[in-house]
Enzyme design. Structure first.
Site, PDB file in Angstrom:
ATOM      1  N   GLU A 277      56.139  24.765  76.013  1.00  0.00           N
ATOM      2  CA  GLU A 277      57.583  24.933  75.816  1.00  0.00           C
ATOM      3  C   GLU A 277      58.369  23.942  76.669  1.00  0.00           C
ATOM      4  OE1 GLU A 277      58.996  26.928  73.484  1.00  0.00           O
ATOM      5  OE2 GLU A 277      56.900  27.218  72.899  1.00  0.00           O
ATOM      6  N   TRP A 280      58.107  20.799  74.760  1.00  0.00           N
ATOM      7  CA  TRP A 280      58.968  20.785  73.560  1.00  0.00           C
ATOM      8  C   TRP A 280      60.401  20.426  73.942  1.00  0.00           C
ATOM      9  CZ3 TRP A 280      58.701  20.663  68.422  1.00  0.00           C
ATOM     10  CH2 TRP A 280      59.869  20.914  67.705  1.00  0.00           C
ATOM     11  N   TRP A 308      74.088  22.002  49.750  1.00  0.00           N
ATOM     12  CA  TRP A 308      74.560  23.099  50.606  1.00  0.00           C
ATOM     13  C   TRP A 308      75.733  23.821  49.955  1.00  0.00           C
ATOM     14  CZ3 TRP A 308      71.142  23.900  54.247  1.00  0.00           C
ATOM     15  CH2 TRP A 308      70.433  22.839  54.805  1.00  0.00           C
ATOM     16  N   ASN A 343      64.231  33.588  71.360  1.00  0.00           N
ATOM     17  CA  ASN A 343      63.893  32.407  70.570  1.00  0.00           C
ATOM     18  C   ASN A 343      63.322  32.754  69.197  1.00  0.00           C
ATOM     19  OD1 ASN A 343      63.645  29.419  70.490  1.00  0.00           O
ATOM     20  ND2 ASN A 343      61.486  29.897  70.213  1.00  0.00           N
ATOM     21  N   TRP A 361      73.032  23.503  58.215  1.00  0.00           N
ATOM     22  CA  TRP A 361      72.531  23.793  59.564  1.00  0.00           C
ATOM     23  C   TRP A 361      73.538  23.436  60.653  1.00  0.00           C
ATOM     24  CZ3 TRP A 361      72.309  19.636  62.801  1.00  0.00           C
ATOM     25  CH2 TRP A 361      72.169  18.363  62.246  1.00  0.00           C
ATOM     26  N   TRP A 384      67.590  23.279  65.278  1.00  0.00           N
ATOM     27  CA  TRP A 384      68.229  23.588  64.003  1.00  0.00           C
ATOM     28  C   TRP A 384      67.682  22.697  62.889  1.00  0.00           C
ATOM     29  CZ3 TRP A 384      70.989  27.367  61.895  1.00  0.00           C
ATOM     30  CH2 TRP A 384      71.520  28.334  62.756  1.00  0.00           C
TER      31      TRP A 384
END
Length: 482
Positions: A277, A280, A308, A343, A361, A384
């Site tokens: 993590e 990341w 969209w 998360n 998004w 996102w």
């Protein structure tokens, strides 16, 4: 005649700590006196002004830092270059030191500031105080950035871990200048936050709070992290993200504590998962560094053609936790009540917005930017786009989280949903995550009137999944990644 003491400005930014602060350490070593300053620069950030939740955290964190600096932290507002030039003239400073930030607008501004200070003969220096590996270092052999996390982690980031520097500790001689340049009043930082009073018991901003949070995580949360991190009712999350974003604790401090306390990165499955993590986070910073338009532009160009839908009513229901899907509503209400969201639930809520509702998004990213205390431009944008399928190492577009199954799998006893959706608290576990399927008698006994005390689902999951896949089919054969 006594020589005039040398003065260096320590420009605090996203490094609101005393310990393991490379710029502060070097300023204390070089100068007779250090002038600590924080500048709220709303003039250069464009659309990326701090959100409301971040401003609350910043104010509290600056209070804590000021206390640790014996009340001598100077706080200014305005264009950072103008402020620094004013301070340099007034105090005849020898240098300005800072730790680097990686948001595109900060890089542009800081490059300009360094050039101007150099022109004026002022020693302008910066250090890495925010990342274990800087973005330009964690690249492929040909110098190109990684677009997929696993090779980034295994071939570049983790092999460098043996060379991660140890935490620096605190400066031995913290000789601060006696006279500052004033403080900002609270209204400058704190806009109207009607839910703010509920945050007091949730967070302890500042360096001491960060250390306390790390100790609690190592003592209570790390064991079982590998599996427990997916269950929002459990305590297997670090909640260090806002402390890391504001630099109240360094990644080096966290890395050292986790790796040394768990016999190295490979010494335990839980530690290994947590370290991924951390990596990341740094992968996300690399994406932003090399793709500065990441917060606004699809990394995969084909998504520029995605159909969209603009639906303000659906977006508002999602924002307020009124979608009719309990795990999503619980997450959105957790966000409003605490400035944070688990998360796993972030992924579920994001999937519902961009795939079932087909809302762009960016709308979700902007909401999180304003409401999260750990709002971070790199992590927020990359995450996102990952959920939407438009980003690097993205989840396949056909991977659409089913909020009912996700709730059943990761909140099986309903502890999380019942905490944030108390109107559903009397439903049985078997129907808690899909109240519209509960028998009428059970709804009545639980005091639930669908459409009144709790909303009906705003979208049919099966129909909307088919619609999303059809939308993706329209673009899948178009452009390759940028």
């Amino acid at each position: 005649m006594l020589a005039k003491p040398s003065i260096i400005v320590m420009w605090f930014r996203q490094d609101l700590r005393i310990a393991d602060n490379p710029a502060l350490m070097n300023a204390c070593r070089k100068a007779d006196q250090v002038l600590p300053i924080y500048i709220l620069d709303d003039e250069n950030c464009g659309r990326w002004r701090l959100g409301a939740a971040s401003r609350w955290w910043l104010r509290e964190s600056l209070r804590q830092l000021d206390g640790r600096l014996d009340g001598r932290l100077c706080i200014a507002k305005g264009d950072a270059l103008k402020v620094l030039k004013q301070v340099a003239r007034e105090f005849s400073v020898e240098g300005v030191y800072w730790n680097r930030c990686y948001e595109p607008w900060r890089i542009r501004r800081d490059t300009k500031i360094k050039a101007e200070l150099d022109r004026l003969g002022i020693d302008a220096r910066s250090w890495n105080g925010s990342l274990l590996v800087e973005p330009h270092e964690a690249v492929k052999a040909d110098g190109k950035p990684y677009r997929v996390f696993t090779p980034f982690f295994e071939r570049s980031w983790l092999p460098r871990s043996a060379a991660f520097r140890a935490p620096l500790g605190k400066p031995r001689n913290l000789n601060l200048i006696e006279r500052g340049i004033g403080k900002l009043g609270e209204p400058e930082f704190l806009p109207g936050l009607p839910w703010r009073p509920k945050w007091k018991g949730e967070w302890q901003p500042g360096e001491i709070g960060a250390e306390n949070r790390l100790r609690r995580f190592l003592g209570d949360g790390l064991k079982g992290y590998a599996t427990g991190r997916d269950f929002p009712a459990l305590g297997n999350v670090s909640r260090l993200s806002p402390h890391l974003h504001f630099g109240e604790i360094s990644p080096n401090r966290i890395w050292s504590a986790v790796s040394n306390g768990c016999a190295g990165a490979g010494g335990g499955n839980d530690a290994a998962h947590f370290i991924r993590e951390l990596a990341w986070r740094e992968f996300s910073y690399g994406l932003l560094y090399f793709c500065p338009e990441l917060p606004r532009r699809n990394l995969h160009a084909k998504f520029d053609l995605f159909p969209w839908r603009e639906n303000g009513r659906d977006l508002e229901a999602w924002q307020e936790g009124r979608t009719g899907f309990p795990i999503v509503d619980a997450g959105m209400r957790e966000l409003l009540q605490t400035g944070y969201m688990h998360n796993r639930v972030r992924m579920i809520a994001a999937s519902l917005l961009v795939k079932n509702l087909l809302v762009h998004w960016r709308c979700g990213a902007e909401w999180f930017w304003d409401k999260l205390v750990d709002a971070d431009l790199a992590s927020n944008s990359a995450s996102w786009q990952w959920v939407a399928g438009s980003g690097a190492d993205a989840a396949p577009y056909f991977r659409i989280f089913n909020p009912v199954r996700q709730g059943q799998n990761f909140d099986p006893d309903g502890l999380y949903v019942r905490r944030f959706c108390p109107e559903l608290s009397k439903l049985s576990n078997s129907h808690l995550h899909a109240p519209w399927l509960a028998p009428a008698a059970e709804l009545e006994n639980a005091g639930i009137l669908l459409g009144k005390t709790y909303p009906r689902p705003i979208v049919d999951l099966k129909v909307s999944r088919t619609r999303a896949l059809e939308a993706f089919a329209q673009i899948k054969d178009f452009a390759s990644p940028r």
